[in-house]
Design an enzyme around this catalytic site. Sequence first.
Site, PDB file in Angstrom:
ATOM      1  N   ASP A   1    -122.743 -22.942 -98.070  1.00 50.96           N
ATOM      2  CA  ASP A   1    -123.879 -22.287 -97.731  1.00 50.96           C
ATOM      3  C   ASP A   1    -124.895 -22.524 -98.738  1.00 50.96           C
ATOM      4  OD1 ASP A   1    -125.737 -20.491 -96.444  1.00 50.96           O
ATOM      5  OD2 ASP A   1    -124.532 -18.704 -96.659  1.00 50.96           O
TER       6      ASP A   1
HETATM    7  C1  BGC Z   1    -127.329 -18.287 -94.712  1.00 52.54           C
HETATM    8  C2  BGC Z   1    -126.619 -18.932 -93.793  1.00 52.54           C
HETATM    9  C3  BGC Z   1    -127.484 -19.890 -93.079  1.00 52.54           C
HETATM   10  C4  BGC Z   1    -128.007 -20.693 -94.129  1.00 52.54           C
HETATM   11  C5  BGC Z   1    -128.958 -22.006 -93.539  1.00 52.54           C
HETATM   12  C6  BGC Z   1    -128.238 -19.070 -95.641  1.00 52.54           C
HETATM   13  O1  BGC Z   1    -128.988 -18.447 -96.488  1.00 52.54           O
HETATM   14  O2  BGC Z   1    -126.424 -17.303 -95.458  1.00 52.54           O
HETATM   15  O3  BGC Z   1    -126.000 -18.144 -92.795  1.00 52.54           O
HETATM   16  O4  BGC Z   1    -126.931 -20.776 -92.047  1.00 52.54           O
HETATM   17  O5  BGC Z   1    -128.882 -20.025 -94.992  1.00 52.54           O
HETATM   18  O6  BGC Z   1    -130.163 -21.443 -93.140  1.00 52.54           O
END
Ligand code: BGC
Length: 716
Positions: A261
Amino acid sequence: MTSIDKLLAAMTLEEKLGQLTMAAAGHAVTGPVLAAGVKKNIRAGRIGSLLNLWGAPAVNALQKIAVEKTRLGVPLLVANDVLHGHRTVFPIPLAEAATFDPALWQRSASEAAAEAAADGVAMTFAPMIDIARDPRWGRIAESPGEDPWVGARFAEAKIRGFQGAGLSGGLANTQAVAATAKHFCAYGAALAGRDYASVDVSERLLHEVYLPPFTAAVAAGCAAIMPAFNDVAGIPMTVHVPLLRDWLRRDRGFEGVIVSDYNAIAELLRHGVAADLVEASAAALAAGVDIDMMSGAYAQGLPAALARGLVSVNLIDAAVRRVLTLKERLGLFNNPFGRGSTTSAGAPLPQVRRALARELGRRAIVVLKNDYILPLSPSLRRIALIGPLADARAEMLGPWASAGSTGDAVTIREGLAAALPGSQIDYAPGVEITGTDVSGIVAARECCRRAEVIVLCLGEAAHMSGEAASRANPGLPGAQAALADAIFDLAKPVVLVLFSGRPLMVATVAEKARAVLAAWFLGVEAGHAIADVLTGKFNPTGRLPVTWPRDVGQVPVYFSVRQSGRPAAPNDRYTSKYLDMPVEPLYYFGHGLSYSRFVLSNLRADKSEFRSGNQLTIEVDAVNEGPSFGEETVFLFVRDPVASVARPLLELKGVGKIALRAGEGGTVRFDLAADDFCFLGNDWKPILEPGEFLLFAGTSANPRDLLSLKLCALPN
Ligand code: BGC
């Protein structure tokens, strides 16, 4: 030697780490705003994938650098969060879950994939399949709700849709995108509903509730998986060897890409499990994380980790190989510009997708209460439309609108006006969504004076759900409760339309309204979809995918609980209940009214005894006793009343639907296997314990409305 072997053999360490590095391209409405370094780093082979980028010209320009100007010409992997539609914004996932319709879940994913792919996107960070039982947690909006069986079906359908099931070439088809099942795992159990907070769940809860949707995702061929931000009992998921390397890779056989993430590898330092980026990157790689999203830890830390002997080149090569294999499966080597072949920017949304958004929207609306007021009569002369969400175009799209444009959204004011051309609709917002200014309430009351019915549109702003949107008190924000009181004081019939990404704590307001609709955030066609339900053009079918609490003090509240040794009994103090409120939720999982009235009867099975390996057919009859055509949803639950491990009172095993004309009867059929009666033994393998089982069928998890049937499992 395969072409991937050859590429790997030709790569420098820096180029390998580039393949493991995902950077943000940055994007603004007017076009991409690229950090100057991004192009330079792509050219140098230091970036293998990008996120938050779409639009064919922007994507193709960068892809051209990767393919034509780098030493090895490896194409970029362009990823974006397509959670509920890309340009055509569909209902949020929690709302979509309320349709209980895997075919629709799949369809919206495949349409979203085609739109995103036309914009150059090859990978989405979806489906989000976190089981969510705490409405304080804003990300419940992105989830399929509280139940692991539903979560598993949602995962399969979404992955099929995104990854081009049924299209020639599958994932390589230029209308398909790689799916990323997230967030692995138990993110929904964040402490006190606070986003990113620590998680500490029992192993049984992990195996029975949080992992099954991921098992389904792997079985459905999901291309990628994203570990969650949280730790589970002290081990951040980004470095969770037992779950990532052992459970996911070894036991489930997951061979796809694991993408961290956002900045999660660097955040290992703040978790307190790594002293520096060298340790952090080594631990993440060892756990099986292939792509480092946004932290730069792999590029900075892995060379030193190699030198210190914390990781081996083989481990790096294995990760690079998985990334290259995904690029190959996506057809990017052969056809790097195949996605992003057209640009739809600025063009009107295609009618077929708008029609799908409307169909999904009206099927997602859950009529929570209807005290003989809905559907609204077309002969109504005057309707007052009140509340800050009644004409709030920007809010309709919800928390993760991707490339959606506010201008494409239809408000409820517009939807109702189009649906009821003969009625005068007087509108006043009354108050803002948040804030304390109550000066508009007088005008709102005035607006209601001559109305025959009031449609009161209350709830959250879109940004109050989703990531980093936890709410300790998820009720009506700002002065909306004051507005509601002032409107109820008029003693006129009120239809309450609630907008939210979660069940809102609205027990007292719901009590006073004649009808209540959960309208979630429905996307571009919100206004039409709501009008379809309010006017009866569409007979509602939405059902709650999550238990709706009475009060935040009941949280977490969900149907699949164990009974305890002292189940709640009204006249016995020393039983499991509250002194200050009922234990029952406001609305049960599965609840949702129709304008028809269905009666279920005659729950039966083709055998009363079964043993391991058997198949069972379960049937229940349904009659539509209402005045109009309608569709009912029937839930099938199992209970193992005596087992070596206490089992939940209800476990969902099937959802059936039946469409019937007024007065018509029919039969809903479920096919179960003996395996569906198993539970996980202490070795986490399924066991079937002989003895009595109970089957329940009903239109919700409300125990008062369930039909039951006894079955017996025989020893083998
Ligand atoms: C979120 C994810 C997301 C990623 C990319 C993160 O802050 O937890 O769900 O896919 O950002 O945007």
